[in-house]
Design a protein around this motif. Structure first.
Motif, PDB file in Angstrom:
ATOM      1  N   ALA A 105     -68.513  -0.855  11.483  1.00 43.14           N
ATOM      2  CA  ALA A 105     -68.220  -2.173  12.051  1.00 43.14           C
ATOM      3  C   ALA A 105     -69.393  -2.717  12.861  1.00 43.14           C
ATOM      4  O   ALA A 105     -69.608  -3.940  12.922  1.00 43.14           O
ATOM      5  N   SER A 106     -70.161  -1.840  13.490  1.00 42.57           N
ATOM      6  CA  SER A 106     -71.290  -2.294  14.305  1.00 42.57           C
ATOM      7  C   SER A 106     -72.353  -3.007  13.470  1.00 42.57           C
ATOM      8  O   SER A 106     -73.184  -3.744  14.022  1.00 42.57           O
ATOM      9  N   GLN A 107     -72.334  -2.802  12.152  1.00 40.41           N
ATOM     10  CA  GLN A 107     -73.299  -3.464  11.282  1.00 40.41           C
ATOM     11  C   GLN A 107     -72.917  -4.906  10.986  1.00 40.41           C
ATOM     12  O   GLN A 107     -73.724  -5.658  10.437  1.00 40.41           O
ATOM     13  N   ALA A 108     -71.689  -5.308  11.357  1.00 42.66           N
ATOM     14  CA  ALA A 108     -71.217  -6.651  11.032  1.00 42.66           C
ATOM     15  C   ALA A 108     -70.772  -7.450  12.251  1.00 42.66           C
ATOM     16  O   ALA A 108     -70.993  -8.668  12.309  1.00 42.66           O
ATOM     17  N   VAL A 109     -70.139  -6.804  13.216  1.00 44.56           N
ATOM     18  CA  VAL A 109     -69.595  -7.521  14.375  1.00 44.56           C
ATOM     19  C   VAL A 109     -70.718  -8.196  15.163  1.00 44.56           C
ATOM     20  O   VAL A 109     -71.737  -7.576  15.482  1.00 44.56           O
TER      21      VAL A 109
ATOM     22  N   LEU B 202     -68.020  -5.855   2.464  1.00 45.44           N
ATOM     23  CA  LEU B 202     -69.076  -6.586   3.160  1.00 45.44           C
ATOM     24  C   LEU B 202     -70.438  -5.966   2.860  1.00 45.44           C
ATOM     25  O   LEU B 202     -70.633  -4.759   3.013  1.00 45.44           O
ATOM     26  N   ARG B 203     -71.380  -6.810   2.428  1.00 46.11           N
ATOM     27  CA  ARG B 203     -72.745  -6.365   2.154  1.00 46.11           C
ATOM     28  C   ARG B 203     -73.701  -6.993   3.155  1.00 46.11           C
ATOM     29  O   ARG B 203     -73.428  -8.062   3.716  1.00 46.11           O
TER      30      ARG B 203
ATOM     31  N   THR C 266     -70.333   4.880  -4.594  1.00 41.31           N
ATOM     32  CA  THR C 266     -71.237   4.669  -5.734  1.00 41.31           C
ATOM     33  C   THR C 266     -70.744   3.556  -6.648  1.00 41.31           C
ATOM     34  O   THR C 266     -71.515   3.042  -7.455  1.00 41.31           O
ATOM     35  N   ALA C 267     -69.462   3.200  -6.542  1.00 38.88           N
ATOM     36  CA  ALA C 267     -68.906   2.139  -7.366  1.00 38.88           C
ATOM     37  C   ALA C 267     -69.026   0.776  -6.701  1.00 38.88           C
ATOM     38  O   ALA C 267     -68.652  -0.248  -7.298  1.00 38.88           O
ATOM     39  N   LEU C 268     -69.538   0.742  -5.466  1.00 36.70           N
ATOM     40  CA  LEU C 268     -69.662  -0.502  -4.717  1.00 36.70           C
ATOM     41  C   LEU C 268     -71.076  -1.070  -4.858  1.00 36.70           C
ATOM     42  O   LEU C 268     -72.017  -0.347  -5.191  1.00 36.70           O
ATOM     43  N   PRO C 269     -71.239  -2.362  -4.590  1.00 40.49           N
ATOM     44  CA  PRO C 269     -72.581  -2.952  -4.661  1.00 40.49           C
ATOM     45  C   PRO C 269     -73.516  -2.295  -3.652  1.00 40.49           C
ATOM     46  O   PRO C 269     -73.085  -1.751  -2.625  1.00 40.49           O
ATOM     47  N   ASP C 270     -74.811  -2.353  -3.951  1.00 39.56           N
ATOM     48  CA  ASP C 270     -75.806  -1.829  -3.021  1.00 39.56           C
ATOM     49  C   ASP C 270     -75.724  -2.562  -1.685  1.00 39.56           C
ATOM     50  O   ASP C 270     -75.351  -3.734  -1.619  1.00 39.56           O
ATOM     51  N   ASN C 271     -76.082  -1.872  -0.624  1.00 40.59           N
ATOM     52  CA  ASN C 271     -76.118  -2.440   0.720  1.00 40.59           C
ATOM     53  C   ASN C 271     -74.730  -2.774   1.260  1.00 40.59           C
ATOM     54  O   ASN C 271     -74.597  -3.628   2.132  1.00 40.59           O
ATOM     55  N   THR C 272     -73.683  -2.124   0.729  1.00 41.54           N
ATOM     56  CA  THR C 272     -72.350  -2.281   1.306  1.00 41.54           C
ATOM     57  C   THR C 272     -72.328  -1.617   2.682  1.00 41.54           C
ATOM     58  O   THR C 272     -72.785  -0.488   2.844  1.00 41.54           O
ATOM     59  N   LEU C 273     -71.792  -2.313   3.671  1.00 43.19           N
ATOM     60  CA  LEU C 273     -71.803  -1.830   5.046  1.00 43.19           C
ATOM     61  C   LEU C 273     -70.726  -0.772   5.251  1.00 43.19           C
ATOM     62  O   LEU C 273     -69.649  -0.852   4.655  1.00 43.19           O
TER      63      LEU C 273
ATOM     64  N   LEU D 241     -66.798  -1.196   4.829  1.00 44.32           N
ATOM     65  CA  LEU D 241     -66.207  -2.361   5.484  1.00 44.32           C
ATOM     66  C   LEU D 241     -65.677  -3.364   4.467  1.00 44.32           C
ATOM     67  O   LEU D 241     -66.330  -3.644   3.453  1.00 44.32           O
ATOM     68  N   VAL D 242     -64.487  -3.906   4.755  1.00 44.19           N
ATOM     69  CA  VAL D 242     -63.924  -5.009   3.980  1.00 44.19           C
ATOM     70  C   VAL D 242     -63.442  -6.071   4.963  1.00 44.19           C
ATOM     71  O   VAL D 242     -63.169  -5.783   6.134  1.00 44.19           O
ATOM     72  N   THR D 243     -63.324  -7.296   4.487  1.00 42.82           N
ATOM     73  CA  THR D 243     -62.823  -8.375   5.323  1.00 42.82           C
ATOM     74  C   THR D 243     -61.295  -8.326   5.378  1.00 42.82           C
ATOM     75  O   THR D 243     -60.631  -8.179   4.356  1.00 42.82           O
ATOM     76  N   LYS D 244     -60.738  -8.457   6.573  1.00 43.03           N
ATOM     77  CA  LYS D 244     -59.282  -8.456   6.742  1.00 43.03           C
ATOM     78  C   LYS D 244     -58.691  -9.831   6.484  1.00 43.03           C
ATOM     79  O   LYS D 244     -57.505  -9.964   6.191  1.00 43.03           O
TER      80      LYS D 244
END
Length: 249
Positions: free
Chosen positions: A163-167, A181-182, A153-160, A128-131
């Motif tokens: 979409a259901s994890q953020a909405v 989005l983390r 593996t190149a993203l920070p830990d706990n990257t979502l 997930l990224v912010t639009k």
């Protein structure tokens, strides 16, 4: 062995005459390598070690989300390791098959030795990224996020990754557009609000009782919440979705 010693003495004399420390060190290194490789013993084939590590990482990464890509740096072709009867790859303690790692290969027979190879495990998948820019305390909607392909593996830990994890969650602080989005960027909305009427479910072995009360604090799912019952008694339970509070006995 006599030839090795004779070559070493000649190199040592040349180094002394020239007064060159570098040549002296090189001569010592050549002797050490010669003594490490016993005469007549076959050298370990680099391809066999690389293949063993490749297969090991493929087994370790089964079940990971997305497409897994494994790259293993080969063993030095100039190695002086004796041929091994059974190669045993392993990951050092506290290491997982994720990103840039060092993989060990152990040999127990006929001669014990351990070597380490560098490897990279890439996991290509959606995240997930912010639009658009998000304000602090903003409720995230479906139009605020997007899925993007990349190496997880190149993203920070706990990257979502869904979409259901953020909405429906609140942002903890302002977030710029295009940011991964983390989980720690978001706050789970309260399941219970202070002053809300809640259903208190008391359960234990062989019984389950439901009653009404009033929440005395906000609480997200799984967090403790204090409830004042109809008789004035204050109890503490665990907040659940739907305005429920569980008390386990």
């Amino acid at each position: 062995m006599k030839n090795h010693l004779r070559s070493f003495r000649e190199s040592l004399l040349k180094a002394r005459r020239a007064g060159c420390a570098a040549r002296l060190l090189a001569a010592c290194g050549a002797l050490a390598l010669a003594l490490h490789a016993p005469a007549g013993r076959a050298q370990q084939a680099p391809d066999a070690v690389t293949k063993a590590v490749q297969g090991y990482l493929e087994r370790e990464t089964r079940g990971l989300p997305g497409q897994v890509r494994i790259t293993v740096s080969p063993l030095d072709a100039r190695n002086r390791l004796p041929t091994c009867a059974a190669l045993v790859p392993f990951l050092p303690a506290g290491t997982r098959a994720w990103g840039q790692i060092s993989v060990g290969v152990r040999c127990d027979s006929p001669v014990a030795w351990t070597a380490y190879l560098q490897a990279h495990v890439a996991v290509m998948g959606d995240h997930l990224v912010t639009k658009r820019p998000l304000r602090a305390a903003q409720i995230v909607g479906p139009e605020d996020v997007d899925l993007r392909q990349g190496d997880l593996t190149a993203l920070p830990d706990n990257t979502l990754t869904d979409a259901s994890q953020a909405v429906g969650h609140h942002t903890r602080y302002a977030i710029a557009a295009g940011m991964p989005l983390r989980g720690e960027m978001l706050r789970v909305p309260p399941a219970v609000l202070q002053g809300q009427s809640v259903r208190v479910i008391s359960a234990g072995p062989g019984f389950r009782v439901s009653s009404e009360g009033q929440a005395l604090n906000n609480a997200s799912p799984g967090e403790p919440v204090r409830v004042r019952m109809a008789n004035g008694q204050v109890v503490t339970g665990t907040a659940r979705t739907g305005g429920n509070v569980e008390i386990a006995f």
